[in-house]
Write a protein that holds these residues in place. Structure first.
Motif, mmCIF file in Angstrom:
data_model
loop_
_atom_site.group_PDB
_atom_site.id
_atom_site.type_symbol
_atom_site.label_atom_id
_atom_site.label_comp_id
_atom_site.label_asym_id
_atom_site.label_seq_id
_atom_site.Cartn_x
_atom_site.Cartn_y
_atom_site.Cartn_z
ATOM 1 N N MET A 150 74.996 31.703 31.064
ATOM 2 C CA MET A 150 74.484 32.258 32.382
ATOM 3 C C MET A 150 73.346 33.118 31.944
ATOM 4 N N GLY A 151 72.239 33.427 32.692
ATOM 5 C CA GLY A 151 71.302 34.328 32.468
ATOM 6 C C GLY A 151 70.177 34.179 33.197
ATOM 7 N N LEU A 277 68.806 34.240 38.711
ATOM 8 C CA LEU A 277 70.004 34.531 37.814
ATOM 9 C C LEU A 277 70.885 33.318 38.263
ATOM 10 N N SER A 278 71.108 32.539 37.145
ATOM 11 C CA SER A 278 71.930 31.318 37.223
ATOM 12 C C SER A 278 72.471 30.801 36.070
ATOM 13 N N GLY A 279 73.146 29.835 35.859
ATOM 14 C CA GLY A 279 73.717 29.232 34.740
ATOM 15 C C GLY A 279 73.085 27.855 34.294
ATOM 16 N N GLU A 280 73.718 27.273 33.364
ATOM 17 C CA GLU A 280 73.254 26.093 32.706
ATOM 18 C C GLU A 280 73.276 24.667 33.935
ATOM 19 N N TYR A 281 74.155 24.788 34.978
ATOM 20 C CA TYR A 281 74.114 23.799 35.971
ATOM 21 C C TYR A 281 72.650 23.831 36.618
ATOM 22 N N ALA A 282 72.036 25.130 36.783
ATOM 23 C CA ALA A 282 70.988 25.125 37.453
ATOM 24 C C ALA A 282 69.832 24.775 36.788
ATOM 25 N N VAL A 283 69.940 24.793 35.511
ATOM 26 C CA VAL A 283 68.801 24.255 34.607
ATOM 27 C C VAL A 283 68.930 22.893 34.717
ATOM 28 N N MET A 297 64.617 29.764 29.677
ATOM 29 C CA MET A 297 65.715 30.741 30.069
ATOM 30 C C MET A 297 65.950 31.811 28.935
ATOM 31 N N PHE A 298 66.542 32.865 29.302
ATOM 32 C CA PHE A 298 66.848 34.026 28.349
ATOM 33 C C PHE A 298 68.008 34.740 28.822
ATOM 34 N N PRO A 299 68.572 35.491 27.940
ATOM 35 C CA PRO A 299 69.900 36.416 28.490
ATOM 36 C C PRO A 299 69.072 37.636 29.121
ATOM 37 N N LEU A 300 69.602 38.087 30.220
ATOM 38 C CA LEU A 300 69.210 39.224 31.017
ATOM 39 C C LEU A 300 69.782 40.638 29.982
ATOM 40 N N LYS A 307 72.495 39.110 24.311
ATOM 41 C CA LYS A 307 73.571 38.364 24.174
ATOM 42 C C LYS A 307 73.467 37.604 25.506
ATOM 43 N N ILE A 308 73.724 36.160 25.500
ATOM 44 C CA ILE A 308 73.988 35.294 26.572
ATOM 45 C C ILE A 308 75.394 35.611 27.177
ATOM 46 N N MET A 309 75.558 35.598 28.640
ATOM 47 C CA MET A 309 76.871 35.647 29.061
ATOM 48 C C MET A 309 77.597 34.149 29.289
#
Length: 435
Positions: A150-151, A277-283, A297-300, A307-309
């Protein structure tokens, strides 16, 4: 820790439930293996991938004369409705869940069928430890491997046009938001979608995890056992304060309270929003529905933590002990775990495979970079949602509304107080350790 299911006395309405795939009336055909039965399969709306699930349904019918009846439940109703269905003896054959969180939600030892002796266990590439409940038994068959990044999902064209580099510090992230805001191009810097209330947690969880960084595990453990309250954790208040500033600074879409998850994906895909702001499902959803979208995508980088969450869970299928036919349900799990079926699901979701003999051939370049750079190298922080799942519907009932109030400018101490009070109440009702 003994986990007890909080059985709700009130009846839950099934309004809005979408039932897909009605049982066929054809006579069961002779098959080389067991078949000729029906399976009721309950899952949340966000987990239902129509093309993949319908393809699995059609293949099950064609090869084994198995009728799969999908019950697709709106996300906001899924936890409560599935709990009620189990507690009232009206459980479906199969429920799609996340593990290990679901073990608390359903009190696995009391309500779910152990699956340790099933043949698919020998084929796992996933560490089976994540599948074990407190009694060391396995109650779920995984349908994904460990992933869950998530990021920030961003539109590369917007960044390029405005001369924005991928930010590696929080100051650079705020500067990127400010650049988009001042560009006079009618582009939303950061689109949030609080009408789908579950999305409201993503930002605060990232901020909090980054604020704790290496201390995530120790703080989460204390919160989980009521040895510490959120109000005792200074990093939590600071994280929420900085998240709240995104709204007061005008970086968020004004209609965030009615913005939807589907709209957020469309906005960033089409360049009407620079970031979400979302997770891999959104990608995966974006690249499926807008294949020409130029996203990354990148870590916030809050607290300058690059670091990625992630969430320490996998998606899996469980069988309630009171399912209509547990033997058929176990047979169905073994069948759907086979490459010809599970690959349909994995490739639609583009996530890691949990089995040695099932390839996931469709992981897109965006997620592969996140896996290779962060997840597979241990360069990640863990979400607080992993422990909050131990408290039943606390997220839906208390925390999501609290984050919505935060976004509207509510006093931070009031917001944190609501969360602490809710956690105490739910912990006591569920008999959680320390509460």
């Amino acid at each position: 820790m003994k986990r007890n299911l909080w059985k709700r006395a009130m009846a839950m309405s099934a309004a809005g439930m979408l039932i897909l795939g009605m049982t066929g009336t054809s006579v069961a055909a002779e098959t080389e293996e067991k078949g000729g039965y029906s399976i009721s399969f309950m899952l949340a709306q966000s987990s239902y991938k129509e093309d993949a699930h319908l393809a699995i349904k059609e293949k099950m019918k064609e090869k084994y004369d198995i009728d799969v009846e999908y019950e697709v439940i709106p996300d906001a109703q899924f936890t409560n409705l599935s709990q009620v269905r189990i507690s009232t003896g009206e459980a479906p054959d199969i429920i799609h869940v996340n593990v290990p969180g679901a073990y608390t939600t359903y009190d696995a030892e009391s309500t779910l069928l152990p699956l340790d002796d099933q043949p698919w266990m020998e084929r796992l590439s996933l560490d089976s430890g994540i599948l074990k409940a407190d009694d060391e038994k396995v109650y779920s068959m995984p349908i994904t491997g460990f992933s869950g990044v998530m990021g920030v999902i961003y539109n590369k064209d917007v960044f390029s046009d405005l001369g924005i580099e991928v930010p590696q510090t929080y100051e650079a992230f705020l500067k990127a938001l400010e650049t988009v805001k001042n560009a006079e191009k009618d582009i939303t810097p950061l689109y949030l979608s609080f009408k789908d209330t579950w999305t409201s947690q993503i930002g605060p969880m990232i901020y909090f995890a980054n604020a704790l960084n290496e201390n995530c595990d120790s703080v989460y453990e204390k919160l989980n056992k009521n040895e510490q309250k959120f109000s005792d954790v200074e990093e939590f208040k600071q994280a929420l304060a900085d998240f709240q500033k995104l709204f007061s600074e005008g970086y968020i879409n004004e209609d965030f309270s009615v913005g939807t998850y589907d709209t957020s994906k469309e906005e960033v895909a089409n360049g009407q929003a620079a970031m979400i702001l979302s997770g891999e499902y959104a990608v995966n959803d974006i690249l499926t529905n807008w294949p020409d979208a130029n996203i990354g995508m990148f870590p916030l980088p809050y607290n300058d933590v690059e670091k990625i969450m992630t969430a320490q869970y996998v998606y899996g299928l469980v069988i309630p002990k009171d399912a209509p036919d547990t033997e058929n349900a176990k047979d169905f799990l073994n069948k759907i775990s086979q490459p010809e079926f599970l690959s349909l699901y994995l490739n639609a979701n583009s996530v890691n495979s949990p089995f040695k003999d099932v390839a996931s051939d469709n992981i897109n370049a965006v997620l592969q970079e996140m896996y290779d750079t962060y997840l597979n190298t241990g360069n990640y922080v863990v979400q607080v949602g992993d422990i909050l799942s131990n408290f039943g519907s606390l997220n839906d009932d208390i925390i999501f509304p609290a984050y919505a109030q935060l976004a509207l400018g509510e006093d931070l101490d009031n917001v944190i107080g609501q969360i602490d009070n809710g956690m105490l109440e739910y912990g006591k009702n569920l008999g959680c350790e320390g509460f």
